[in-house]
Design a protein around this motif. Structure first.
Motif, short mmCIF file in Angstrom:
data_model
loop_
_atom_site.label_atom_id
_atom_site.label_comp_id
_atom_site.label_asym_id
_atom_site.label_seq_id
_atom_site.Cartn_x
_atom_site.Cartn_y
_atom_site.Cartn_z
N ASN A 44 29.81 45.13 44.29
CA ASN A 44 28.73 45.04 45.26
C ASN A 44 27.41 45.62 44.74
O ASN A 44 26.49 45.87 45.50
CB ASN A 44 29.13 45.72 46.57
N LEU A 45 27.30 45.80 43.41
CA LEU A 45 26.09 46.32 42.79
C LEU A 45 25.34 45.20 42.08
O LEU A 45 25.93 44.49 41.25
CB LEU A 45 26.42 47.42 41.79
N ARG A 46 24.09 45.03 42.38
CA ARG A 46 23.22 44.08 41.68
C ARG A 46 22.10 44.87 41.03
O ARG A 46 21.36 45.60 41.68
CB ARG A 46 22.64 43.05 42.64
N LEU A 47 21.97 44.72 39.71
CA LEU A 47 20.88 45.34 38.97
C LEU A 47 19.79 44.29 38.76
O LEU A 47 20.06 43.20 38.29
CB LEU A 47 21.36 45.85 37.62
N LEU A 48 18.58 44.64 39.15
CA LEU A 48 17.42 43.79 38.97
C LEU A 48 16.70 44.30 37.73
O LEU A 48 16.16 45.41 37.74
CB LEU A 48 16.52 43.85 40.20
N LEU A 49 16.71 43.53 36.67
CA LEU A 49 16.16 43.95 35.39
C LEU A 49 14.80 43.32 35.23
O LEU A 49 14.68 42.12 34.99
CB LEU A 49 17.11 43.53 34.26
N SER A 50 13.76 44.11 35.35
CA SER A 50 12.38 43.63 35.33
C SER A 50 11.71 44.02 34.02
O SER A 50 11.62 45.20 33.69
CB SER A 50 11.59 44.22 36.50
N GLY A 51 11.25 43.01 33.30
CA GLY A 51 10.56 43.24 32.03
C GLY A 51 9.07 43.47 32.22
O GLY A 51 8.55 43.41 33.35
N PRO A 52 8.35 43.68 31.13
CA PRO A 52 6.91 43.94 31.20
C PRO A 52 6.10 42.79 31.80
O PRO A 52 5.01 43.01 32.31
CB PRO A 52 6.51 44.15 29.73
N ASN A 53 6.64 41.56 31.78
CA ASN A 53 5.93 40.40 32.34
C ASN A 53 6.25 40.17 33.81
O ASN A 53 5.73 39.22 34.40
CB ASN A 53 6.27 39.14 31.55
N SER A 54 7.07 40.99 34.41
CA SER A 54 7.46 40.78 35.81
C SER A 54 6.44 41.37 36.76
O SER A 54 5.65 42.24 36.39
CB SER A 54 8.83 41.43 36.07
N SER A 55 6.49 40.93 37.99
CA SER A 55 5.57 41.46 39.00
C SER A 55 5.84 42.94 39.26
O SER A 55 4.93 43.69 39.60
CB SER A 55 5.68 40.66 40.30
N ALA A 56 7.08 43.39 39.08
CA ALA A 56 7.41 44.80 39.30
C ALA A 56 6.75 45.72 38.29
O ALA A 56 6.58 46.90 38.55
CB ALA A 56 8.92 44.99 39.25
N ALA A 57 6.36 45.18 37.15
CA ALA A 57 5.74 46.01 36.10
C ALA A 57 4.22 46.04 36.19
O ALA A 57 3.58 46.72 35.40
CB ALA A 57 6.16 45.49 34.73
N ARG A 58 3.66 45.34 37.15
CA ARG A 58 2.20 45.36 37.30
C ARG A 58 1.72 46.73 37.73
O ARG A 58 2.40 47.44 38.47
CB ARG A 58 1.77 44.34 38.35
N PRO A 59 0.52 47.10 37.30
CA PRO A 59 -0.03 48.39 37.73
C PRO A 59 -0.28 48.41 39.25
O PRO A 59 -0.48 47.37 39.87
CB PRO A 59 -1.36 48.49 37.00
N MET A 60 -0.27 49.60 39.81
CA MET A 60 -0.57 49.78 41.23
C MET A 60 -2.07 49.49 41.41
O MET A 60 -2.83 49.48 40.45
CB MET A 60 -0.26 51.22 41.63
N PRO A 61 -2.51 49.25 42.65
CA PRO A 61 -3.93 48.97 42.90
C PRO A 61 -4.88 50.03 42.35
O PRO A 61 -6.00 49.73 41.95
CB PRO A 61 -4.02 48.88 44.42
N ASP A 62 -4.40 51.28 42.29
CA ASP A 62 -5.26 52.35 41.76
C ASP A 62 -5.15 52.48 40.24
O ASP A 62 -5.72 53.38 39.65
CB ASP A 62 -4.98 53.68 42.44
N GLY A 63 -4.38 51.59 39.59
CA GLY A 63 -4.27 51.59 38.14
C GLY A 63 -3.06 52.32 37.58
O GLY A 63 -2.77 52.21 36.40
#
Length: 65
Positions: A44-63
């Protein structure tokens, strides 16, 4: 109750991470959109592996990363 638990990991490279989790730890591939993103499952474990090109790796609005 057997609820799915999802954990996101930011990784440097998605393909080697998928290989590690599937070949060494017995996970199965759920989705693979390398090099940006993949998800792997074990029980029941799912690992979401996000690379540097993923939306999860984008900087926050404050940088912040």
């Amino acid at each position: 109750m057997n609820e799915l638990v999802q954990v996101r990991y930011l990784v440097d490279e998605v393909a080697p991470a998928v290989q590690f989790y599937t070949e060494l730890l017995g996970f199965t591939v759920h989705t693979d959109f390398s090099p940006a993103f993949a998800s792997v499952d074990r029980g029941n474990l799912r690992l979401l592996l996000s690379g540097p090109n993923s939306s999860a790796a984008r900087p926050m609005p404050d940088g912040r990363q």
